[in-house]
Scaffold this motif. Structure first.
Motif, PDB file in Angstrom:
ATOM      1  N   LYS A   1       0.812  -1.205   0.000  1.00 34.63           N
ATOM      2  CA  LYS A   1       0.000   0.000   0.000  1.00 34.63           C
ATOM      3  C   LYS A   1       0.847   1.258   0.000  1.00 34.63           C
ATOM      4  O   LYS A   1       0.447   2.282  -0.565  1.00 34.63           O
ATOM      5  CB  LYS A   1      -0.940   0.003   1.208  1.00 34.63           C
ATOM      6  N   GLN A   2       2.008   1.218   0.653  1.00 37.53           N
ATOM      7  CA  GLN A   2       2.874   2.395   0.695  1.00 37.53           C
ATOM      8  C   GLN A   2       3.977   2.265  -0.339  1.00 37.53           C
ATOM      9  O   GLN A   2       4.634   1.232  -0.459  1.00 37.53           O
ATOM     10  CB  GLN A   2       3.487   2.585   2.082  1.00 37.53           C
ATOM     11  N   LEU A   3       4.168   3.334  -1.100  1.00 42.15           N
ATOM     12  CA  LEU A   3       5.219   3.345  -2.109  1.00 42.15           C
ATOM     13  C   LEU A   3       6.594   3.210  -1.463  1.00 42.15           C
ATOM     14  O   LEU A   3       6.794   3.583  -0.306  1.00 42.15           O
ATOM     15  CB  LEU A   3       5.166   4.655  -2.899  1.00 42.15           C
ATOM     16  N   LYS A   4       7.527   2.702  -2.235  1.00 39.85           N
ATOM     17  CA  LYS A   4       8.911   2.689  -1.768  1.00 39.85           C
ATOM     18  C   LYS A   4       9.390   4.122  -1.607  1.00 39.85           C
ATOM     19  O   LYS A   4       9.025   5.018  -2.379  1.00 39.85           O
ATOM     20  CB  LYS A   4       9.793   1.967  -2.789  1.00 39.85           C
ATOM     21  N   LEU A   5      10.204   4.372  -0.610  1.00 39.65           N
ATOM     22  CA  LEU A   5      10.682   5.724  -0.355  1.00 39.65           C
ATOM     23  C   LEU A   5      11.732   6.125  -1.381  1.00 39.65           C
ATOM     24  O   LEU A   5      12.646   5.354  -1.689  1.00 39.65           O
ATOM     25  CB  LEU A   5      11.273   5.807   1.053  1.00 39.65           C
ATOM     26  N   LEU A   6      11.586   7.343  -1.909  1.00 40.34           N
ATOM     27  CA  LEU A   6      12.533   7.812  -2.921  1.00 40.34           C
ATOM     28  C   LEU A   6      13.954   7.907  -2.378  1.00 40.34           C
ATOM     29  O   LEU A   6      14.922   7.769  -3.127  1.00 40.34           O
ATOM     30  CB  LEU A   6      12.103   9.178  -3.458  1.00 40.34           C
ATOM     31  N   ALA A   7      14.080   8.150  -1.075  1.00 38.26           N
ATOM     32  CA  ALA A   7      15.419   8.248  -0.487  1.00 38.26           C
ATOM     33  C   ALA A   7      16.217   6.976  -0.713  1.00 38.26           C
ATOM     34  O   ALA A   7      17.453   7.007  -0.797  1.00 38.26           O
ATOM     35  CB  ALA A   7      15.310   8.557   1.003  1.00 38.26           C
ATOM     36  N   ALA A   8      15.522   5.839  -0.827  1.00 32.03           N
ATOM     37  CA  ALA A   8      16.197   4.562  -1.052  1.00 32.03           C
ATOM     38  C   ALA A   8      16.316   4.225  -2.539  1.00 32.03           C
ATOM     39  O   ALA A   8      17.067   3.320  -2.903  1.00 32.03           O
ATOM     40  CB  ALA A   8      15.429   3.447  -0.334  1.00 32.03           C
ATOM     41  N   LEU A   9      15.614   4.952  -3.382  1.00 31.20           N
ATOM     42  CA  LEU A   9      15.568   4.625  -4.808  1.00 31.20           C
ATOM     43  C   LEU A   9      16.311   5.623  -5.681  1.00 31.20           C
ATOM     44  O   LEU A   9      16.614   5.325  -6.838  1.00 31.20           O
ATOM     45  CB  LEU A   9      14.105   4.591  -5.286  1.00 31.20           C
ATOM     46  N   CYS A  10      16.604   6.789  -5.132  1.00 31.96           N
ATOM     47  CA  CYS A  10      17.105   7.887  -5.961  1.00 31.96           C
ATOM     48  C   CYS A  10      18.475   8.360  -5.515  1.00 31.96           C
ATOM     49  O   CYS A  10      18.867   8.195  -4.355  1.00 31.96           O
ATOM     50  CB  CYS A  10      16.145   9.080  -5.910  1.00 31.96           C
TER      51      CYS A  10
END
Length: 301
Positions: A132-141
């Motif tokens: 339900k919660q998107l992956k955090l951008l801090a971990a993806l970007c």
């Protein structure tokens, strides 16, 4: 053919040529007009200068363009010793930079906007997830800072653009993520929106209004649906579902990267709501009535 007929044909040909080259136009500028341009969209390129310039100017399977490209001096592919602004498309013409987008329910933003690309190699992996919660951008970007000299040149450029196109209001100076949050994150949380506002560019909220609404919603919680409605009134493309679903998280995340860049989870919280209401109070106070929310003393910072 007799001589008289030949002369007649020659005169007719001359009249046609003259008519084509010099139409009898009388120019009377109407007062009932304005610029077609009323939005300004800021992007990052995700690539170094050289491939960015090629992508924005050369034919490809996925053609894109922008009106301006601003490089950075620490880019090894940039060939000059000083910063130069690269003009790629005339401001009177349509650049292909916004793509599928929406702002204040307006679409086809390429038709009415100027696009500026900043050389910045930030980039992200996909945030798609079954949870339900998107992956955090801090971990993806990987988000790069913007050099101060690049921002100084950008500010100078935008000030000139707004002077030429006064229909660009503060709330219509946006990032690509603001108008297409389902697929874009640029210019990202490192972009200094507040610095631009201090130079007279773009929207920002008053801290005292934010404090007022933080206090107000403590005893008057909005709920997710009304908070989504408030974000839509600020301009964001968000469906009012009453749930913090993926589309809501992406729109909220874009808002947070713009106005609260130190915390952009995408989840609606009290501070996000307070900033949203503070923006409405400053720029569109009449819309607060539609949410049954009081205005604050918006005339005083």
């Amino acid at each position: 053919m007799n001589q008289t007929a030949q002369v007649g044909k020659a005169l007719l040909a001359l009249m046609l040529l003259t008519g084509c080259s010099s139409l009898p136009l009388v120019e009377v500028p109407s007062e009932n007009q304005n610029s077609r341009v009323n939005h300004l969209v800021i992007h990052f390129t995700s690539e170094a200068f050289d491939p960015s310039l090629k992508a924005l100017t050369q034919t490809s399977d996925r053609p894109v363009s922008a009106h301006y490209l601003i490089p950075r001096l620490d880019d090894a592919s940039y060939p000059y010793a000083t910063l130069k602004i690269f003009k790629l498309v005339s401001e009177t013409d349509r650049a292909w930079h916004a793509g599928e987008s929406q702002w204040f329910r307006e679409t086809a933003l390429n038709d009415r906007s100027i696009g500026i690309e900043l050389v910045n190699r930030s980039g992200c992996a996909s945030d798609a997830t079954p949870s339900k919660q998107l992956k955090l951008l801090a971990a993806l970007c990987r988000f790069e800072d913007y050099p101060s000299d690049q921002i100084a040149v950008l500010i100078q450029l935008i000030q000139g653009i707004i002077e030429r196109h006064p229909e660009i209001s503060p709330v219509n100076v946006v990032g690509h993520a603001d108008i297409a949050p389902d697929r874009k994150v640029d210019p990202g949380p490192q972009f200094p929106w507040q610095t631009l506002h201090q130079a007279g560019i773009g929207a920002w909220y008053f801290e005292r209004d934010k404090a007022f609404y933080l206090d107000w919603i403590t005893s008057n919680p909005l709920g997710i649906a009304r908070a989504q409605s408030a974000l839509a009134l600020v301009g964001y493309p968000i469906d009012v579902t009453g749930e913090q679903d993926h589309q809501s998280q992406r729109a909220t995340r874009a808002f947070q990267m713009h106005y609260r860049p130190d915390n952009f989870t995408g989840l609606i919280d009290a501070e996000t709501v307070a900033i949203t209401l503070a923006l409405l109070n400053r720029y569109k106070p009449m819309l607060l009535e539609t949410l049954q929310i009081p205005t604050h003393d918006f005339k005083t910072p």
